[in-house]
Enzyme design. Structure first.
Site, short mmCIF file in Angstrom:
data_model
loop_
_atom_site.label_atom_id
_atom_site.label_comp_id
_atom_site.label_asym_id
_atom_site.label_seq_id
_atom_site.Cartn_x
_atom_site.Cartn_y
_atom_site.Cartn_z
N LEU A 1 -36.39 -47.25 -71.66
CA LEU A 1 -36.13 -46.73 -73.00
C LEU A 1 -36.05 -45.21 -73.01
CD1 LEU A 1 -38.43 -48.99 -75.23
CD2 LEU A 1 -35.95 -49.12 -74.97
N TRP B 1 -31.23 -58.28 -81.77
CA TRP B 1 -30.56 -57.00 -81.62
C TRP B 1 -30.38 -56.63 -80.15
CZ3 TRP B 1 -27.92 -55.99 -85.58
CH2 TRP B 1 -28.41 -56.22 -86.89
N ILE B 2 -29.95 -57.61 -79.36
CA ILE B 2 -29.77 -57.38 -77.93
C ILE B 2 -28.30 -57.07 -77.67
CG2 ILE B 2 -30.13 -58.31 -75.63
CD1 ILE B 2 -32.68 -57.85 -77.44
N GLU C 1 -34.01 -47.70 -80.01
CA GLU C 1 -34.72 -46.85 -79.04
C GLU C 1 -35.78 -45.99 -79.73
OE1 GLU C 1 -33.73 -48.25 -76.74
OE2 GLU C 1 -31.57 -48.28 -76.48
N ARG D 1 -33.14 -43.00 -74.56
CA ARG D 1 -33.43 -42.02 -75.61
C ARG D 1 -32.91 -40.64 -75.23
NH1 ARG D 1 -39.71 -44.09 -76.49
NH2 ARG D 1 -39.20 -45.81 -77.94
#
Length: 387
Positions: free
Chosen positions: A241, A164-165, A365, A245
């Protein structure tokens, strides 16, 4: 004309510069994203050609200073994220991966040489970056990652896999997080490095105008200059992150607002039983409930932005914003679809596309569960992650 998306006059809380930037990004979204997004989504196509345009717009790494970065405020970045996600979550995700993740990692933890090499061209959209943290068996618990970098006499050897990059298959540079003998470190892996394979994950039901990949590292040899010298432990990736977020708390409200406005317009024009849908009490209740949560969520995002610009924003506050705003945005998008009836399942209308995208936004995230546990630990003083 009354602004039916801003009953509380939240625009009055913004400065002239903030409004000008917001309107510039809103205009770009109207001209470049809205007319094309249904086709991009249907074709599962990420429009790579937008990258230099977004660089010129000044939204790539826009919260960073120096090295060709725009150096705008946290609130301005949030407003840009909201307008881009009103177009599509996939486009906002590109801006987030590029700026909040990859560029932030280099800016915060890289050497001067690394910053000079990568950041100016990334800010211009000439080069694309990605952020490789999540693994096939290490999503919410990155401390259990198995990707490993072994130090050698002339550099490092990287082995492992990530999943999931975002943007990995088109990235010019990967920021890869791996375990070492001394703890978790970050590495810069340029495109074309031998032993790196990035494979787009297909087919997807969400984020179709975006790219997410499986990545494998098979005996990847890196020079000593590849390591991010300032990053040691999970503090490195977590700092990035939190930037992402924060942007999501704003962006989700853009998707929610666009869903609401699509439903409001449809309800005003669609006749049923001889009168517009908007004239029925049940429809008005749905629209009002949507609007209330959009106004509250936008106020929350703005408060987080002001805290961030003042240097006071805390991780648990970001978690509250991400948890609430994405959760409410999904409800709003789904409810908006009900007003559209059967027409709402087509790509002629945005709410169900937004709802599908937001399922991914809700997951990446930090899932709802992760942010709930972050807040739970904050209010009780007891960590329950491994309960």
């Amino acid at each position: 004309m009354t602004n039916t998306s801003d009953v509380l006059a939240l625009d009055s809380l913004l400065t002239a510069d903030e409004l000008a930037l917001r309107d510039r990004v809103r205009d770009y979204t109207a001209q470049r994203i809205r007319p094309n997004i249904a086709r991009w989504y249907e074709d599962a196509h990420f429009p790579r050609e937008l990258a230099p345009e977004l660089g010129e717009l000044g939204v790539l790494g826009m919260h960073l200073d120096g090295y060709g970065c725009p150096g705008r405020t946290a609130v301005e970045y949030g407003l840009a994220a909201m307008e881009l996600e009103a177009g599509d979550s996939g486009i906002r995700t590109f801006v987030s991966v590029q700026g909040s993740l990859a560029m932030t990692a280099i800016h915060k933890w890289g050497s001067e040489a690394q910053k000079e090499q990568w950041l100016p061209r990334m800010a211009a959209g000439e080069l694309i970056g990605c952020f490789a943290l999540t693994e096939p068996t290490a999503g919410s618990d990155p401390s259990s990652m198995t990707t490993f970098a072994r130090e050698t006499a002339d550099g490092w050897v990287l082995e492992g896999a990530k999943r999931w990059i975002g943007l990995a298959s088109i990235a010019d540079v990967m920021v890869v997080w791996a375990k070492t003998e001394d703890g978790i470190r970050g590495f810069l892996v340029p495109a074309g490095t031998s032993g790196v394979t990035a494979t787009p994950i297909e087919p997807k039901l969400s984020m179709r105008a975006s790219i997410q990949c499986d990545v494998k590292f098979d005996g990847v040899r890196l020079g000593p200059e590849a390591v991010l010298p300032g990053a040691m432990g999970l503090k490195g990736p977590f700092s990035c992150l939190n930037e992402a977020r924060y942007g999501i708390a704003w962006g989700a409200m853009g998707a929610a607002r666009d869903s609401y406005e699509a439903a409001l317009e449809y309800a005003g024009n669609r006749l049923q039983f001889g009168r517009p849908l908007a004239g029925y009490q049940l429809t008005q209740e749905k629209l009002v409930n949507m609007l209330v949560e959009i106004q509250k969520g936008t106020m929350l995002a703005l408060h987080l932005g002001r805290l961030k610009d003042a240097g006071h924003l805390q991780p648990q506050q970001i978690s509250l914003g991400k948890l609430n705003n994405v959760r409410e945005a999904i409800k709003i998008a789904r409810e908006a679809r009900t007003i559209l009836g059967g027409n709402g399942v087509t790509l002629d209308y945005s709410p169900l596309r937004h709802a599908n995208n937001l399922e991914s936004v809700r997951t990446y995230e930090g899932t709802d569960e992760v942010h709930t546990l972050i807040l739970g630990q904050h209010i009780t003083g007891i960590g329950a992650f491994r309960g």
